[in-house]
Design a protein around this motif. Sequence first.
Motif, short mmCIF file in Angstrom:
data_model
loop_
_atom_site.label_atom_id
_atom_site.label_comp_id
_atom_site.label_asym_id
_atom_site.label_seq_id
_atom_site.Cartn_x
_atom_site.Cartn_y
_atom_site.Cartn_z
N MET A 1 0.71 -1.45 -0.01
CA MET A 1 0.21 -0.05 0.43
C MET A 1 0.56 0.89 -0.32
N ARG A 2 1.63 1.06 0.86
CA ARG A 2 2.65 2.28 0.47
C ARG A 2 3.09 2.93 -0.61
N GLU A 3 4.11 1.79 -0.99
CA GLU A 3 4.88 2.02 -2.19
C GLU A 3 3.63 2.23 -3.57
N ARG A 4 2.30 2.09 -3.68
CA ARG A 4 1.63 2.15 -4.52
C ARG A 4 0.87 3.45 -4.42
N THR A 5 1.46 3.91 -2.82
CA THR A 5 1.14 5.65 -2.69
C THR A 5 2.18 6.51 -3.40
N ALA A 6 2.83 6.13 -2.73
CA ALA A 6 4.25 6.86 -2.92
C ALA A 6 4.61 7.22 -4.39
N LEU A 7 3.71 6.85 -5.00
CA LEU A 7 4.07 5.99 -6.65
C LEU A 7 3.06 7.26 -7.51
N TYR A 8 2.57 7.81 -7.09
CA TYR A 8 1.63 8.77 -7.27
C TYR A 8 1.53 10.01 -6.19
N GLY A 9 2.46 10.12 -4.63
CA GLY A 9 3.19 11.42 -4.82
C GLY A 9 1.90 11.55 -3.63
N GLY A 10 1.24 10.63 -3.30
CA GLY A 10 0.14 10.65 -2.27
C GLY A 10 0.38 10.00 -0.38
N THR A 11 -0.14 10.25 0.36
CA THR A 11 0.08 9.43 1.68
C THR A 11 -0.52 8.46 2.44
N LEU A 12 -0.23 7.82 2.53
CA LEU A 12 -1.39 6.45 2.89
C LEU A 12 -0.95 7.14 5.31
N GLU A 13 -1.93 6.88 5.88
CA GLU A 13 -2.34 6.49 7.48
C GLU A 13 -2.92 4.94 7.83
N ALA A 14 -2.22 5.00 9.05
CA ALA A 14 -2.92 3.49 9.03
C ALA A 14 -2.62 3.32 10.40
N GLY A 15 -3.44 3.23 11.29
CA GLY A 15 -3.61 2.99 12.90
C GLY A 15 -4.97 2.17 13.14
N PRO A 16 -4.59 2.38 14.73
CA PRO A 16 -6.12 2.11 15.95
C PRO A 16 -6.41 3.39 15.98
N LEU A 17 -7.61 3.74 15.67
CA LEU A 17 -8.63 5.02 16.29
C LEU A 17 -8.17 5.06 17.63
N PRO A 18 -8.51 6.22 18.19
CA PRO A 18 -8.34 7.37 19.44
C PRO A 18 -9.33 6.92 20.10
N HIS A 19 -8.68 6.59 21.35
CA HIS A 19 -9.34 6.29 22.44
C HIS A 19 -10.83 7.02 22.50
N PRO A 20 -11.37 7.20 22.76
CA PRO A 20 -12.07 5.33 23.25
C PRO A 20 -12.47 4.18 22.56
N GLN A 21 -13.15 4.99 21.07
CA GLN A 21 -13.27 3.69 20.48
C GLN A 21 -12.48 2.98 19.77
N ALA A 22 -12.71 2.13 18.98
CA ALA A 22 -12.38 0.47 19.67
C ALA A 22 -12.37 0.27 17.95
N GLY A 23 -11.22 0.09 17.13
CA GLY A 23 -11.02 -0.46 15.76
C GLY A 23 -9.47 -0.20 14.86
N TRP A 24 -10.36 0.16 14.10
CA TRP A 24 -8.90 0.93 13.37
C TRP A 24 -9.21 1.64 12.16
N HIS A 25 -7.99 2.37 11.08
CA HIS A 25 -8.48 2.74 9.67
C HIS A 25 -7.01 3.38 9.22
N VAL A 26 -7.53 2.88 7.99
CA VAL A 26 -6.60 3.62 7.63
C VAL A 26 -7.12 4.03 6.15
N GLU A 27 -7.13 5.60 5.98
CA GLU A 27 -6.89 6.61 5.25
C GLU A 27 -5.85 6.62 3.48
N LEU A 28 -6.52 7.19 2.82
CA LEU A 28 -5.42 6.93 1.65
C LEU A 28 -5.89 8.71 0.76
#
Length: 441
Positions: free
Chosen positions: A406-433
């Motif tokens: 995902m990171r290589e694909r994103t960098a190929l077009y000059g984009g940004t990628l964020e991935a990680g757990p959601l802020p507390h107290p939310q439970a879950g995960w997020h990926v933002e492109l």
Amino acid sequence: MNPRTSPQASGSDQGAPDQDWSAGAQPLTRYVERGVQWVRTFDRRRPLVWDILLTGFFVTAGLIDLVGDGWRNIAQNTDVPAWLLYAITLTVTVPLLWRRRHPLAVYSVMLLAGLANNWTGAVLQGSLTLLIVVFNIAIRLPPRTLAWTYCLTLAPVVVGRIRYPQGSWDQQVVPTMMSFAIVALMGIAFRTRQEYMASLVQRAKQLEVERDQQAQLATNAERTRIAREMHDIIGHNLSVITTLADGGAYAAAKSPERAAQALTAIGATSRQALTELRRLLDVLRDEAHEAAALAPQPALTDLDRLIDGVRAAGLPVRSTVIGHPDSIPAGRQLTVYRVVQEALTNTLKHGGPGATATVEVTYGDDGVRVRVTDTGAGGSRFGSAGRGLTSSGRGLTSSGRGLTGMRERTALYGGTLEAGPLPHPQAGWHVELRLPKEPAQ
């Protein structure tokens, strides 16, 4: 390096590449060039044989000139002792054998013999072999050395003119000056050509190395691309199949109808995976490369089918699309598709029971924004590589194939990628492109 075996110390008197530089020339030119190439090759491989032949020729010619009294026809003094004549003849011819290894030493010895030759008035023609040594100096030593050796070469002629003043300076000095100047220029021209040819050969070798390096880089890039595609295709579809198989096995006893639906979904997912995998592998076959190149890659229009497949695997997914994908290039569409696919696949694998997912795709004037979140309570979404991820695309330090892809694909077009757990107290995960809009050509 021994000059006798060095490429610069061979050839009449310097080596040249074994290449047919006369291709396309006239027949006579080709014959002459081939003959010259043969001589150079022979000289480069057996320099001692060439030196012995050359030295032997001039020694024989000088002795014949003495024995036949031919030297008396131009001598200014015929009363020179025989032993001195033989000594001068051998001194100006035998040192030719070492002219390659010690050109300055040979030049010095022959210059002294030339001084004795003109001082005695014998004017032996063998002294003209000094021209050969001057030629060797011109093709091997710096121009400054050639300049002062040229000046010293005129010393025997001047001494002879002062010792025996018969005739004019123009008749005795100027012809000698012109002869040595022509030989020096020939040596310079020969040296320039050899250096030019050597630079061409070196450039050709450098281009070959660069070509091999470019081919290696292209091969590595293609391998990385294929590995990334294989991961996206196999990883996603196998995750869906595994989830469906587990659900079908659980429902087989209580609800055969649900188990049959799971098997049907498994078959559809498997066929889709085989189709995508076959298309990818066809690229590796030369005979099928053209057909494979024409096969379409997944695009944004395939997102609905992707989400439906995930839903069929048991993961509730809510999707929202804002805007229209107007004229988004195929490469950027594939990047969005693969990121969504990877994020949903990891939710299936690590989200845990009861997880749900949300996919939001926004098309704006500044580009494309994709946000995938889930309510899963599972751990790392990217295996061991997922731990310690920051929320910034620049801080991603993953050795996992999925996140790396995902990171290589994103960098190929000059984009940004964020991935990680959601802020507390939310439970879950997020990926933002975020992919910026393609600049105008």
